[in-house]
Scaffold this motif. Structure first.
Motif, PDB file in Angstrom:
ATOM      1  N   GLN A  72       0.793  -1.227   0.000  1.00 39.33           N
ATOM      2  CA  GLN A  72       0.000   0.000   0.000  1.00 39.33           C
ATOM      3  C   GLN A  72       0.832   1.287   0.000  1.00 39.33           C
ATOM      4  OE1 GLN A  72      -3.197   0.100   2.880  1.00 39.33           O
ATOM      5  NE2 GLN A  72      -3.798  -2.017   2.436  1.00 39.33           N
ATOM      6  N   PRO A  73       1.912   1.402   0.801  1.00 39.52           N
ATOM      7  CA  PRO A  73       2.680   2.659   0.775  1.00 39.52           C
ATOM      8  C   PRO A  73       3.238   2.990  -0.615  1.00 39.52           C
ATOM      9  CG  PRO A  73       3.267   1.358   2.696  1.00 39.52           C
ATOM     10  CD  PRO A  73       2.412   0.483   1.839  1.00 39.52           C
ATOM     11  N   TYR A  74       3.624   1.981  -1.374  1.00 36.96           N
ATOM     12  CA  TYR A  74       4.175   2.224  -2.715  1.00 36.96           C
ATOM     13  C   TYR A  74       3.074   2.648  -3.687  1.00 36.96           C
ATOM     14  CZ  TYR A  74       8.345   0.005  -0.854  1.00 36.96           C
ATOM     15  OH  TYR A  74       9.446  -0.289  -0.098  1.00 36.96           O
ATOM     16  N   LEU A  75       1.893   2.071  -3.534  1.00 37.05           N
ATOM     17  CA  LEU A  75       0.775   2.476  -4.386  1.00 37.05           C
ATOM     18  C   LEU A  75       0.358   3.911  -4.077  1.00 37.05           C
ATOM     19  CD1 LEU A  75      -1.429  -0.769  -4.300  1.00 37.05           C
ATOM     20  CD2 LEU A  75       0.363  -0.127  -5.929  1.00 37.05           C
ATOM     21  N   ARG A  76       0.437   4.298  -2.803  1.00 41.72           N
ATOM     22  CA  ARG A  76       0.114   5.681  -2.434  1.00 41.72           C
ATOM     23  C   ARG A  76       1.217   6.634  -2.883  1.00 41.72           C
ATOM     24  NH1 ARG A  76      -2.090   3.060   2.300  1.00 41.72           N
ATOM     25  NH2 ARG A  76      -4.363   3.263   2.222  1.00 41.72           N
ATOM     26  N   LEU A  77       2.441   6.143  -2.885  1.00 37.85           N
ATOM     27  CA  LEU A  77       3.550   6.954  -3.375  1.00 37.85           C
ATOM     28  C   LEU A  77       3.359   7.278  -4.854  1.00 37.85           C
ATOM     29  CD1 LEU A  77       6.264   8.257  -2.679  1.00 37.85           C
ATOM     30  CD2 LEU A  77       7.377   6.063  -3.170  1.00 37.85           C
ATOM     31  N   MET A  78       2.771   6.348  -5.604  1.00 44.61           N
ATOM     32  CA  MET A  78       2.439   6.572  -7.014  1.00 44.61           C
ATOM     33  C   MET A  78       1.152   7.378  -7.183  1.00 44.61           C
ATOM     34  SD  MET A  78       3.037   2.834  -8.748  1.00 44.61           S
ATOM     35  CE  MET A  78       2.715   3.447 -10.414  1.00 44.61           C
ATOM     36  N   ARG A  79       0.438   7.628  -6.063  1.00 45.47           N
ATOM     37  CA  ARG A  79      -0.868   8.298  -6.060  1.00 45.47           C
ATOM     38  C   ARG A  79      -1.921   7.491  -6.820  1.00 45.47           C
ATOM     39  NH1 ARG A  79       2.586  11.021  -3.744  1.00 45.47           N
ATOM     40  NH2 ARG A  79       2.731  13.304  -3.796  1.00 45.47           N
ATOM     41  N   LEU A  80      -1.812   6.179  -6.785  1.00 46.71           N
ATOM     42  CA  LEU A  80      -2.840   5.368  -7.443  1.00 46.71           C
ATOM     43  C   LEU A  80      -4.190   5.501  -6.745  1.00 46.71           C
ATOM     44  CD1 LEU A  80      -1.115   2.011  -8.485  1.00 46.71           C
ATOM     45  CD2 LEU A  80      -1.626   4.020  -9.869  1.00 46.71           C
ATOM     46  N   ASP A  81      -4.164   5.946  -5.498  1.00 45.84           N
ATOM     47  CA  ASP A  81      -5.427   6.159  -4.788  1.00 45.84           C
ATOM     48  C   ASP A  81      -6.076   7.488  -5.178  1.00 45.84           C
ATOM     49  OD1 ASP A  81      -3.198   7.388  -3.567  1.00 45.84           O
ATOM     50  OD2 ASP A  81      -4.280   7.652  -1.682  1.00 45.84           O
ATOM     51  N   LYS A  82      -5.362   8.320  -5.931  1.00 45.54           N
ATOM     52  CA  LYS A  82      -5.886   9.610  -6.402  1.00 45.54           C
ATOM     53  C   LYS A  82      -5.582   9.741  -7.897  1.00 45.54           C
ATOM     54  CE  LYS A  82      -5.255  11.785  -1.887  1.00 45.54           C
ATOM     55  NZ  LYS A  82      -4.548  12.832  -1.116  1.00 45.54           N
ATOM     56  N   PRO A  83      -6.360   9.099  -8.746  1.00 45.10           N
ATOM     57  CA  PRO A  83      -6.027   9.019 -10.169  1.00 45.10           C
ATOM     58  C   PRO A  83      -6.255  10.295 -10.973  1.00 45.10           C
ATOM     59  CG  PRO A  83      -8.132   7.949  -9.743  1.00 45.10           C
ATOM     60  CD  PRO A  83      -7.575   8.334  -8.404  1.00 45.10           C
ATOM     61  N   ILE A  84      -6.772  11.365 -10.350  1.00 45.03           N
ATOM     62  CA  ILE A  84      -7.044  12.585 -11.106  1.00 45.03           C
ATOM     63  C   ILE A  84      -5.769  13.106 -11.769  1.00 45.03           C
ATOM     64  CG2 ILE A  84      -6.809  13.937  -8.976  1.00 45.03           C
ATOM     65  CD1 ILE A  84      -8.912  14.786 -12.127  1.00 45.03           C
TER      66      ILE A  84
END
Length: 371
Positions: A72-84
């Motif tokens: 999860q931290p790496y996905l958030r680092l990529m901002r995959l949780d905020k795709p705008i």
């Protein structure tokens, strides 16, 4: 008298029944406590989740939250949780690819998918670089303090390794293009690296972001055509830069108080209460450049109809903007995905209209020759 006696008897039976039930429940509870917790082999009634259970969600944030905890931290680092952000990077690419399509044809779906993959990877790489540069500043800003590097969930070394992986995959996507586009795409890497530093030295970091985020307006055309056509690509690139100045200035108003305290700069701090006037000017410049793109590429009625819709959307967005409410700034910022999609739809429909227009012209010529 019989009625009164019957009523008294009914009340007596009811009272006796309630007393017996209370005694039975208390006895059962006592037996349960004496027996202790159920053993592994004991039968237990199944529990069906009620309506209050967590609903299934396919949002980007929900998908990231459902990933393994160490990922999860790496996905958030990529901002995959905020795709705008990925959308705003990708959409100028779609404009360029759509404009490069042959009259009467849809955009190249392979190129659209290739650039979509590249947008996810390069946006992730850009965010990683940004968070590495800003790790000390992010700790001091409320909105960014929970980012993985600032929060200590990902170390600097781990972020370097992760960045290398993203750039390697992005290079694989770039190598699928022609040589001209490979060189053009590689040239954007310098902008990706230096953009996060601009907020330290100028009140116009949003301009640097515009130069970076809209590189796809050049690259999409060259990927399809083999090289850039300045009459189309340059005004398209310029319009994208103006668009970025609009939405990222709105975005920057969320952090203006924290930025002022820690010494960072932005167009939000530069424009202050004059923000709406500046945004209006950028909107006019954007629409003017897109109109020039339409003339240069021989666009048709659907394209200009889309530009009118975009103008109305931007006017409403700016008029209703409250720069002192961060939640409103976020809503207005994210609504710019709609702006980009309207432009893309206008390009696609305008290109399909070209075929109809060409057929009618050919029919008129043939009729003239026959007469």
């Amino acid at each position: 008298m019989l009625g009164a006696g019957g009523a008294g008897l009914a009340r007596g039976v009811r009272a006796a029944s309630q007393a017996w039930l209370r005694g039975w429940r208390g006895h059962s509870l006592a037996l349960a406590r004496a027996a202790g917790p159920p053993r592994a082999g004991d039968w237990r009634p199944s529990v069906v989740p009620g309506p209050r259970g967590r609903a299934l969600s396919l949002s980007a944030a929900a998908i990231v939250n459902s990933a393994p905890r160490h990922v999860q931290p790496y996905l958030r680092l990529m901002r995959l949780d905020k795709p705008i952000g990925t959308w705003l990077l990708y959409l100028p690419c779609t404009w360029s690819i759509g404009l490069a399509a042959e009259p009467g044809c849809f955009p190249d779906w392979y190129m659209l998918s290739l650039f979509g993959t590249g947008a996810v990877l390069m946006r992730g790489a850009g965010c990683t670089i940004n968070d590495m540069w800003d790790r000390d500043y992010d700790k001091k800003v409320t909105r960014t303090a929970s980012r993985p590097i600032a929060a200590g969930d990902v170390s600097t070394f781990q972020s370097f390794v992760f960045l290398g992986g993203q750039l390697t995959l992005a290079l694989g996507v770039l190598l699928c293009l022609n040589y001209y586009s490979i060189a053009l795409g590689a040239a954007s890497l310098l902008l990706v690296i230096i953009y996060p530093l601009m907020k330290r030295i100028t009140y116009w970091p949003q301009l640097a972001l515009g130069l970076t985020f809209n590189w796809g307006a050049l690259l999409g055309w060259s990927a399809v055509k083999g090289s850039c056509d300045p009459s189309v690509c340059l005004p398209l690139y310029f319009s994208g830069i103006m668009w970025t100045l609009i939405y990222d200035t709105i975005y920057a108003h969320q952090d203006k108080k924290d930025d002022a305290l820690i010494g960072l700069r932005s167009t939000a701090l530069r424009f202050r209460e004059d923000t709406k006037q500046w945004l209006s000017g950028f909107s006019v410049a954007m629409l003017g450049a897109l109109s020039l793109v339409g003339v240069s590429s021989g666009q048709t009625v659907p394209y200009y109809t889309a530009l009118a819709a975009v103008g109305a959307h931007l006017a409403h967005q700016i008029y209703t903007l409250d720069i002192h409410r961060p939640e409103d700034c976020w809503d207005k910022f994210t609504s710019n995905r709609t702006v980009g999609l309207i432009i893309f739809l206008g390009i696609v429909l305008g290109n399909l209209w070209k075929q109809k227009k060409t057929d009618e012209t050919k029919k008129n010529i043939d009729c003239g020759i026959a007469n």
